[in-house]
Design an enzyme around this catalytic site. Structure first.
Site, PDB file in Angstrom:
ATOM      1  N   CYS B 169       0.810  -1.225   0.000  1.00 27.11           N
ATOM      2  CA  CYS B 169       0.000   0.000   0.000  1.00 27.11           C
ATOM      3  C   CYS B 169       0.839   1.269   0.000  1.00 27.11           C
ATOM      4  CB  CYS B 169      -0.952  -0.021   1.182  1.00 27.11           C
ATOM      5  SG  CYS B 169      -1.876  -1.563   1.208  1.00 27.11           S
ATOM      6  N   HIS B 301      -3.211   8.056   5.836  1.00 25.76           N
ATOM      7  CA  HIS B 301      -3.383   6.726   5.248  1.00 25.76           C
ATOM      8  C   HIS B 301      -4.822   6.270   5.533  1.00 25.76           C
ATOM      9  CE1 HIS B 301      -2.174   2.979   3.521  1.00 25.76           C
ATOM     10  NE2 HIS B 301      -2.395   2.297   4.632  1.00 25.76           N
ATOM     11  N   GLU B 312      -2.054   5.611  13.507  1.00 22.15           N
ATOM     12  CA  GLU B 312      -1.703   6.787  12.695  1.00 22.15           C
ATOM     13  C   GLU B 312      -1.945   8.060  13.496  1.00 22.15           C
ATOM     14  OE1 GLU B 312      -3.562   7.036   8.828  1.00 22.15           O
ATOM     15  OE2 GLU B 312      -2.121   8.563   8.184  1.00 22.15           O
ATOM     16  N   LYS B 333      -9.833   7.858   1.636  1.00 25.24           N
ATOM     17  CA  LYS B 333     -10.244   6.458   1.404  1.00 25.24           C
ATOM     18  C   LYS B 333     -11.718   6.263   1.762  1.00 25.24           C
ATOM     19  CE  LYS B 333      -5.854   3.974   1.812  1.00 25.24           C
ATOM     20  NZ  LYS B 333      -4.897   5.027   2.239  1.00 25.24           N
ATOM     21  N   HIS B 338      -9.758   1.754  -0.824  1.00 28.88           N
ATOM     22  CA  HIS B 338      -8.331   1.492  -0.661  1.00 28.88           C
ATOM     23  C   HIS B 338      -7.829   0.761  -1.902  1.00 28.88           C
ATOM     24  CE1 HIS B 338      -4.490   0.869   0.911  1.00 28.88           C
ATOM     25  NE2 HIS B 338      -4.751   0.306   2.071  1.00 28.88           N
ATOM     26  N   PHE B 397       1.287  -3.028   4.714  1.00 28.64           N
ATOM     27  CA  PHE B 397       1.543  -4.316   5.353  1.00 28.64           C
ATOM     28  C   PHE B 397       3.010  -4.648   5.088  1.00 28.64           C
ATOM     29  CE2 PHE B 397      -2.938  -6.443   5.232  1.00 28.64           C
ATOM     30  CZ  PHE B 397      -3.291  -5.760   6.385  1.00 28.64           C
TER      31      PHE B 397
END
Lengths: 91, 410
Positions: B169, B301, B312, B333, B338, B397
């Site tokens: 990502c 994010h 975050e 998002k 996403h 990830f």
């Protein structure tokens, strides 16, 4: 039988090369017909799918430079071998 | 290389294809309006799936337009999305790659998390489910991770450093930073960069379902009732060049790409770390020569997963200290879903729009306050405010973080 195989192979090549099937001569090469690089691989793939055969790897590599008649002959040979084996290559 | 020695990098073109359709300005308008693009999933195997929603390119969008008929069979959907976005970005930039050998000095760096996933999925299905004995001969050229970058290079005759970046990502942001570095240090004079993802395949949907991180109704970043992420697809492509070149040719500069920061958590493969994310944000600020107080907006994010949003928030507090309470922070998002490796690209469109127009896009669906998410997330409606500089966060990830820092056009 041979004519029929030839006709079918020529039709697949004509579709890939976007040509009139009548313009393909046995002595033409795929390169002459404007079938370039990866399109040759796709043409071979289409022929294999159409006839449910697997053409020998070594010969595939030369089809670009060899005549379409050699391709027809290879298809015919594979079909004959398949018939002799009594079942398909894709069993 | 000291700040004084290196060239400044600006953005002179942007393009996007995604759940909004085609066009970066269309995407930006939808984000300003708070217009959601998450919709019922459209997939041939949807009856077999638990997933009911996704942010997909609408069916009536023709991704093949403008692509040579002989090239089309070579392209996975991810490359088609890339070419559509690249065509818009390059057109907007007005760069002529044929002039003065610029094509030889133009880099192409495109990020993707999974590359030609639809091709991989379809050909594997042929082999395993339909017992085919061969795959399509173009399988490799469609699915290889560098296909989008290579196709852009071929389509526009760009012969500079060209490669793919894959960091899940964070792929887009890593790609953009690489492209900017090459312009800064003189390895390239211009770059076409960004990210693309076309990951709405049956196997990918099943795999994401197995991770239990997909929301079943919508995406609610930072809201106490958030239930996970919503998968999307798309591409965003940007043209970067040196400030001197852009000014010399009188180009319209959209924003300055002032800096980038990258870090790894080096801890859990899926649980994000506030320290790792904060390290990337700090590095982006340092690289850009910006103080925390110079930042007015952070495009978060903000995936809408329980783990990401709390972490975050902590990372932003660690980075900005007291200034965190004066920042506008939002997760787009909530609207475009996403798009994994392409998320940073869609979000860069939002970051550029915010800087250029002085409008911060909202976080939608934030309907329940979460005491652990206690920043100003600009809920529900866009906010007009002066925006001098922004950070755009991407965390992946694998614990990989990449943050972009942008300033208003000089």
């Amino acid at each position: 039988m041979t004519d029929s195989v030839q006709q079918q192979v020529f039709e697949i090549i004509a579709k890939q090369a976007k040509l009139d099937v009548g313009s393909i001569k046995p002595e033409s090469t795929l390169k002459d017909l404007g079938v370039a690089s990866l399109e040759v691989i796709e043409t071979i793939f289409d022929i294999e799918e159409h006839f449910d055969i697997t053409l020998p790897e070594q010969e595939n590599a030369d089809f670009n430079a060899e005549t379409v008649q050699s391709l027809v002959d290879a298809v015919q040979k594979s079909l004959d071998e398949k018939a002799a084996a009594g079942n398909g290559n894709d069993a | 290389m000291s700040m004084a020695d290196r060239r400044r990098v600006v953005i002179t073109g942007m393009g996007a294809a995604g759940p909004h359709g085609l066009g970066a300005e269309v995407l930006w308008r939808r984000l300003r309006e708070g217009s959601g693009m998450i919709a019922p999933l459209r997939h041939p195997f949807q009856d077999k799936l638990r997933t009911r929603i996704a942010a997909q390119v609408p069916d009536d969008v023709d991704l093949t337009a403008g692509i040579d008929e002989r090239t089309l069979p070579l392209l996975d959907r991810v490359s088609m999305l890339t070419l559509a976005a690249a065509r818009e970005a390059i057109g907007q930039s007005g760069l002529d790659f044929a002039a003065d050998g610029l094509g030889l000095r133009t880099a192409v760096v495109i990020g993707s998390g999974v590359g030609g996933d639809n091709t991989h999925d379809e050909q594997s299905r042929r082999l395993y489910a339909e017992h085919a004995t061969r795959t399509h001969p173009f399988t490799i050229v469609r699915l290889m991770m560098n296909a989008p970058a290579s196709q852009v290079s071929i389509a526009w005759g760009l012969r500079g450093p060209t490669f793919a970046v894959a960091s899940a990502c964070a792929s887009t942001n890593h790609a953009v930073i690489q492209a900017a570095q090459m312009i800064r240090n003189g390895m390239a004079d211009a770059a076409v960069t960004g990210g693309a993802e076309a990951c709405i395949s049956y196997s990918a949907l099943r795999a994401w379902e197995a991770m239990r991180v997909l929301a079943d109704d919508t995406c609610r970043p930072f809201s106490a009732n958030r239930r996970g992420l919503v998968l999307g697809e798309g591409a965003g492509v940007f043209v970067l060049e040196s400030l001197e070149r852009a000014q010399a040719r009188g180009a319209t500069i959209l924003a300055e790409l002032a800096g980038g920061g990258m870090s790894a958590d080096a801890s859990d493969i899926v649980m994000p770390s506030a320290e790792g994310a904060s390290s990337a944000m700090r590095q982006a600020l340092d690289d850009a020569g910006l103080a925390p107080e110079d930042i007015d907006y952070v495009n978060a994010h903000g995936t809408g997963t329980p783990a990401n949003d709390v972490t975050e928030t902590r990372a932003i507090r660690l980075t900005f200290g007291a200034h965190a309470d004066r920042l506008a922070v939002s997760s787009t998002k909530s609207m475009h879903g996403h798009a994994l490796g392409a998320s940073g690209a869609l979000e860069l469109v939002a970051a550029i729009g915010a800087l250029r127009d002085g409008v911060v896009p909202p976080t939608m669906n934030l309907d329940q306050p979460d005491p652990q998410c206690d920043l100003d997330y600009v809920p529900d409606t866009a906010r007009e405010m002066p925006v001098r500089a922004v950070l755009s966060n991407s965390f992946a990830f694998g614990g990989l973080n990449a943050v972009l820092a942008l300033r208003r056009a000089p």
